[in-house]
Structures are given as C-alpha cells and as structure tokens.
Design a protein around this motif. Sequence first.
Motif, PDB file in Angstrom:
ATOM      1  N   LEU A  72       8.414  11.424  48.010  1.00 38.37           N
ATOM      2  CA  LEU A  72       8.833  12.624  48.610  1.00 38.37           C
ATOM      3  C   LEU A  72       7.889  12.927  49.751  1.00 38.37           C
ATOM      4  O   LEU A  72       6.438  12.793  49.629  1.00 38.37           O
ATOM      5  N   ALA A  73       8.247  13.083  51.120  1.00 40.49           N
ATOM      6  CA  ALA A  73       7.121  13.221  52.174  1.00 40.49           C
ATOM      7  C   ALA A  73       7.848  14.125  53.224  1.00 40.49           C
ATOM      8  O   ALA A  73       8.626  13.743  54.001  1.00 40.49           O
ATOM      9  N   PRO A  74       7.754  15.458  53.326  1.00 35.92           N
ATOM     10  CA  PRO A  74       8.057  16.444  54.073  1.00 35.92           C
ATOM     11  C   PRO A  74       7.612  16.563  55.376  1.00 35.92           C
ATOM     12  O   PRO A  74       6.175  16.065  55.504  1.00 35.92           O
ATOM     13  N   ASP A  75       8.145  16.751  56.302  1.00 32.83           N
ATOM     14  CA  ASP A  75       7.361  17.259  57.583  1.00 32.83           C
ATOM     15  C   ASP A  75       7.083  18.660  57.619  1.00 32.83           C
ATOM     16  O   ASP A  75       7.981  19.441  57.304  1.00 32.83           O
ATOM     17  N   TRP A  76       5.761  19.082  57.923  1.00 30.94           N
ATOM     18  CA  TRP A  76       4.988  20.276  57.817  1.00 30.94           C
ATOM     19  C   TRP A  76       5.739  21.172  58.815  1.00 30.94           C
ATOM     20  O   TRP A  76       6.523  20.659  60.007  1.00 30.94           O
ATOM     21  N   ARG A  77       5.777  22.395  58.837  1.00 32.17           N
ATOM     22  CA  ARG A  77       6.407  23.568  60.063  1.00 32.17           C
ATOM     23  C   ARG A  77       6.010  22.997  61.245  1.00 32.17           C
ATOM     24  O   ARG A  77       4.715  22.715  61.640  1.00 32.17           O
ATOM     25  N   GLY A  78       6.885  23.025  62.140  1.00 29.34           N
ATOM     26  CA  GLY A  78       6.688  22.582  63.468  1.00 29.34           C
ATOM     27  C   GLY A  78       6.420  21.037  63.915  1.00 29.34           C
ATOM     28  O   GLY A  78       6.133  20.880  65.034  1.00 29.34           O
ATOM     29  N   PHE A  79       6.694  20.196  62.807  1.00 32.53           N
ATOM     30  CA  PHE A  79       6.158  18.611  63.186  1.00 32.53           C
ATOM     31  C   PHE A  79       7.572  17.938  62.598  1.00 32.53           C
ATOM     32  O   PHE A  79       8.247  18.330  61.851  1.00 32.53           O
ATOM     33  N   GLY A  80       7.637  16.721  63.280  1.00 34.68           N
ATOM     34  CA  GLY A  80       8.921  16.055  62.932  1.00 34.68           C
ATOM     35  C   GLY A  80      10.164  16.863  63.398  1.00 34.68           C
ATOM     36  O   GLY A  80      10.322  17.354  64.268  1.00 34.68           O
ATOM     37  N   LEU A  81      10.945  16.827  62.405  1.00 31.79           N
ATOM     38  CA  LEU A  81      12.378  17.442  62.404  1.00 31.79           C
ATOM     39  C   LEU A  81      12.457  18.771  61.751  1.00 31.79           C
ATOM     40  O   LEU A  81      13.260  19.304  61.585  1.00 31.79           O
ATOM     41  N   THR A  82      11.303  19.323  61.078  1.00 32.67           N
ATOM     42  CA  THR A  82      11.305  20.629  60.680  1.00 32.67           C
ATOM     43  C   THR A  82      10.964  21.721  61.661  1.00 32.67           C
ATOM     44  O   THR A  82      10.243  21.414  62.804  1.00 32.67           O
ATOM     45  N   ASP A  83      11.789  22.654  61.527  1.00 36.59           N
ATOM     46  CA  ASP A  83      11.716  23.843  62.699  1.00 36.59           C
ATOM     47  C   ASP A  83      10.418  24.343  62.962  1.00 36.59           C
ATOM     48  O   ASP A  83       9.421  24.250  62.010  1.00 36.59           O
ATOM     49  N   ALA A  84       9.984  24.754  63.873  1.00 38.83           N
ATOM     50  CA  ALA A  84       8.544  25.310  64.297  1.00 38.83           C
ATOM     51  C   ALA A  84       8.878  27.042  63.783  1.00 38.83           C
ATOM     52  O   ALA A  84       9.952  27.640  64.195  1.00 38.83           O
ATOM     53  N   PRO A  85       7.699  27.384  63.527  1.00 36.52           N
ATOM     54  CA  PRO A  85       7.774  28.822  63.164  1.00 36.52           C
ATOM     55  C   PRO A  85       7.970  29.665  64.491  1.00 36.52           C
ATOM     56  O   PRO A  85       7.630  29.302  65.575  1.00 36.52           O
ATOM     57  N   GLY A  86       8.225  31.045  64.585  1.00 36.01           N
ATOM     58  CA  GLY A  86       8.152  31.909  65.595  1.00 36.01           C
ATOM     59  C   GLY A  86       7.030  32.255  66.062  1.00 36.01           C
ATOM     60  O   GLY A  86       6.862  32.741  67.359  1.00 36.01           O
ATOM     61  N   SER A  87       6.049  32.203  65.219  1.00 37.59           N
ATOM     62  CA  SER A  87       4.664  32.440  65.854  1.00 37.59           C
ATOM     63  C   SER A  87       3.993  31.253  66.157  1.00 37.59           C
ATOM     64  O   SER A  87       4.174  30.330  66.009  1.00 37.59           O
ATOM     65  N   ASP A  88       2.573  31.403  66.938  1.00 37.35           N
ATOM     66  CA  ASP A  88       1.823  30.426  67.310  1.00 37.35           C
ATOM     67  C   ASP A  88       0.531  30.065  66.445  1.00 37.35           C
ATOM     68  O   ASP A  88      -0.419  29.469  66.682  1.00 37.35           O
ATOM     69  N   SER A  89       0.573  30.793  65.193  1.00 35.70           N
ATOM     70  CA  SER A  89      -0.461  30.435  64.182  1.00 35.70           C
ATOM     71  C   SER A  89       0.200  29.730  62.965  1.00 35.70           C
ATOM     72  O   SER A  89       1.134  29.884  62.686  1.00 35.70           O
ATOM     73  N   TYR A  90      -0.883  29.221  62.265  1.00 36.28           N
ATOM     74  CA  TYR A  90      -0.519  28.439  61.043  1.00 36.28           C
ATOM     75  C   TYR A  90      -1.626  28.735  59.907  1.00 36.28           C
ATOM     76  O   TYR A  90      -2.443  28.179  60.000  1.00 36.28           O
ATOM     77  N   TRP A  91      -1.358  29.890  59.355  1.00 36.99           N
ATOM     78  CA  TRP A  91      -2.011  30.353  58.052  1.00 36.99           C
ATOM     79  C   TRP A  91      -1.642  29.465  56.863  1.00 36.99           C
ATOM     80  O   TRP A  91      -0.597  29.350  56.602  1.00 36.99           O
ATOM     81  N   PHE A  92      -2.662  29.114  56.185  1.00 42.26           N
ATOM     82  CA  PHE A  92      -2.226  28.333  55.067  1.00 42.26           C
ATOM     83  C   PHE A  92      -1.250  28.996  54.074  1.00 42.26           C
ATOM     84  O   PHE A  92      -0.446  28.154  53.679  1.00 42.26           O
ATOM     85  N   PRO A  93      -1.278  30.310  53.847  1.00 38.77           N
ATOM     86  CA  PRO A  93      -0.195  30.928  52.909  1.00 38.77           C
ATOM     87  C   PRO A  93       1.041  30.735  53.576  1.00 38.77           C
ATOM     88  O   PRO A  93       2.150  30.633  52.708  1.00 38.77           O
ATOM     89  N   ASP A  94       0.999  30.307  54.775  1.00 34.70           N
ATOM     90  CA  ASP A  94       2.562  30.517  55.429  1.00 34.70           C
ATOM     91  C   ASP A  94       3.198  28.959  54.764  1.00 34.70           C
ATOM     92  O   ASP A  94       4.429  28.797  54.994  1.00 34.70           O
TER      93      ASP A  94
END
Length: 98
Positions: A72-94
């Motif tokens: 299994l290989a997911p696309d992280w948030r905001g990369f590939g075909l995975t949705d981007a979050p509404g904020s502009d930061s990427y905190w590890f707990p997210d």
Amino acid sequence: MPPAYLPHRTAVSSFAAIRGLRYHLHTWGDAALATPERPPLVLLHGWMDVGASFQFVVDALAQAEGFERWVLAPDWRGFGLTDAPGSDSYWFPDYLGA
C-alpha cells in the motif's frame, strides 16, 4: 531512446475519506496475501512525491522475492490525487487519525 517502462504489477487506485479529506491510495496485490508472518508493506513517500513513484520498488521486490505481497502506498495530504487541506501548514499530528 529506451522504451517506456511497463509495470510488472499494476497498481489499483482507490479513495478513502479520512478526517474530512479525500485520500488516494495505490495498492498492489490483494489483502489475502497478508499473513502474520508477511504483513502488508506500507510505503510512504517523501515531500513533493506521490505513492505511484513506488512502482519500480514494487516490481523489484516481486522479482527479487519471487512472489507477490500486498503493498500500500498513499498519497500524502495535498500530493498526488489526495485533497489538499484548507490551511497552508503541515503539522505532523495532522497526518495522524484521531
């Protein structure tokens, strides 16, 4: 010019809703291939990459090991075909599910 690379194992593309985002997941093989001795192999890409980039690794592993494994290989948030979050930061707990 060398010929285009042809995958030996074709990925299946699927989506899952996780914490309000639509995540994209590449899978190779089948869940039935997972056993306690041979659990699923989860591959996580680095920054500015996508899960599909593991195609070469999956093919090399299948060739070296002589049989298939559930990968299994997911696309992280905001990369590939995975949705981007509404904020502009990427905190590890997210990245972790609550």
